[in-house]
Design a protein around this motif. Sequence first.
Motif, PDB file in Angstrom:
ATOM      1  N   ARG A 169      56.537  35.198  19.108  1.00 40.35           N
ATOM      2  CA  ARG A 169      56.868  33.769  19.752  1.00 40.35           C
ATOM      3  C   ARG A 169      57.385  33.431  18.054  1.00 40.35           C
ATOM      4  NH1 ARG A 169      51.737  30.687  21.388  1.00 40.35           N
ATOM      5  NH2 ARG A 169      50.482  31.978  19.503  1.00 40.35           N
ATOM      6  N   HIS A 176      58.170  34.518  28.990  1.00 42.13           N
ATOM      7  CA  HIS A 176      57.551  34.682  30.230  1.00 42.13           C
ATOM      8  C   HIS A 176      57.061  35.516  30.319  1.00 42.13           C
ATOM      9  CE1 HIS A 176      60.684  37.326  31.147  1.00 42.13           C
ATOM     10  NE2 HIS A 176      61.726  36.625  30.371  1.00 42.13           N
ATOM     11  N   GLN A 192      45.430  35.515  30.108  1.00 41.58           N
ATOM     12  CA  GLN A 192      45.815  35.232  30.484  1.00 41.58           C
ATOM     13  C   GLN A 192      45.561  32.905  30.014  1.00 41.58           C
ATOM     14  OE1 GLN A 192      48.188  35.874  33.404  1.00 41.58           O
ATOM     15  NE2 GLN A 192      48.812  33.692  32.197  1.00 41.58           N
ATOM     16  N   PRO A 196      48.637  30.387  29.447  1.00 41.08           N
ATOM     17  CA  PRO A 196      49.264  30.228  29.971  1.00 41.08           C
ATOM     18  C   PRO A 196      50.490  29.999  30.182  1.00 41.08           C
ATOM     19  CG  PRO A 196      48.545  28.685  28.864  1.00 41.08           C
ATOM     20  CD  PRO A 196      48.569  29.667  27.762  1.00 41.08           C
ATOM     21  N   GLN A 197      51.848  30.004  29.774  1.00 41.14           N
ATOM     22  CA  GLN A 197      52.403  30.377  29.969  1.00 41.14           C
ATOM     23  C   GLN A 197      53.252  31.669  30.062  1.00 41.14           C
ATOM     24  OE1 GLN A 197      54.679  26.938  30.851  1.00 41.14           O
ATOM     25  NE2 GLN A 197      51.897  26.130  29.900  1.00 41.14           N
ATOM     26  N   THR A 198      52.698  32.118  29.960  1.00 40.43           N
ATOM     27  CA  THR A 198      53.318  33.987  30.103  1.00 40.43           C
ATOM     28  C   THR A 198      52.079  34.648  31.819  1.00 40.43           C
ATOM     29  OG1 THR A 198      53.174  34.369  27.627  1.00 40.43           O
ATOM     30  CG2 THR A 198      53.393  36.207  29.736  1.00 40.43           C
ATOM     31  N   ARG A 199      53.557  35.349  32.097  1.00 44.06           N
ATOM     32  CA  ARG A 199      52.672  35.832  32.983  1.00 44.06           C
ATOM     33  C   ARG A 199      52.572  37.477  32.906  1.00 44.06           C
ATOM     34  NH1 ARG A 199      56.037  37.664  38.828  1.00 44.06           N
ATOM     35  NH2 ARG A 199      53.746  37.821  40.356  1.00 44.06           N
TER      36      ARG A 199
END
Length: 343
Positions: A169, A176, A192, A196-199
């Motif tokens: 980051r 992603h 997670q 929360p924006q990363t899978r």
Amino acid sequence: MALTLYVDTARWRAHHKHVQEQFPALVPVCKGNGYGFGHERLAEEATRLGSDVLAVGTTYEAARIKDWFGGDLLVLTPYRRGEEPVPLPDRVIRSVSSIDGVYGLVGARVVIEVMSSMKRHGISEQELPQLHAAIENVRLEGFAIHLPLDRTDGSDAVEEVIGWMDRLRAARLPLHTMFVSHLKAEDLARLQQQFPQTRFRARIGTRLWLGDHDATEYRGAVLDVTRVSKGDRFGYRQQKAASDGFLVVVAGGTSHGVGLEAPKALHGVMPRAKGVARAGLATVNRNLSPFVWDGKQRWFAEPPHMQVSILFVPSEASEPRVGEELVAHLRHTTTQFDRIVDR
């Protein structure tokens, strides 16, 4: 007459579903010998699970399995310039662990691996600034981190991943998708929640296919039984029988992986003592076979042959009969079966 892998199919698949529920977005891994089941079988099972990606070990495995699995194939071995080109469809994703490797895959779909505490391969923190230019000409599918199984220093796997997320980051690289290995379900949930924006996609092989030991069993069929008396000579090396008993010829030899063993990491006094004892017995030609008869693991009468093994069963045990099967404790990742039977 064969070395057979019996599968309690309903139980085996129930375990797959359980793991999938614990690890949403799971990426099944199918590499090597297909964890004892074979590539084709695991490709079918991954399809049954609804997986969109299947991870394989090498480009050669991807070439073999591409006709058995219709989704994307993620090759885990990192790309290196100069490697033998293997014709592969566009749905194959390559792992990359060097800046040079990224530049060598113009137009390709890639996952970039970062260097973890495994210290096997991966991009270092110092190399991150160079990635901006390198990823302009590839289709970046995400980053990956391969974590160790044991943490004898008491470190936290989640903290290691968080550390890399922060570095990526800070370097303004896309977050992603993150592929991870060897995390617990609760670890994945923590990550997670924090990102929360990363899978997060867990790549899992052993825990998925071999996590329920009671769902599978190897058995070798008895091909012949010969009664011998103490002092009788037998076999390629004409050894003497140590006592009265039976020479039992059973399906399963070196071509199946019987008698072959991968090196193990031993921890503790007892496992090391057993290892020393086994080595000592081997120097006097006493080797314990993986085959069980009459409630006991039996000794090899002589080193296993290519497709069969000859065991010595003492006369005080019951006499095996041709056609009966002996349970064999074999390592899935080094075993090749003659047939697989669902039951």
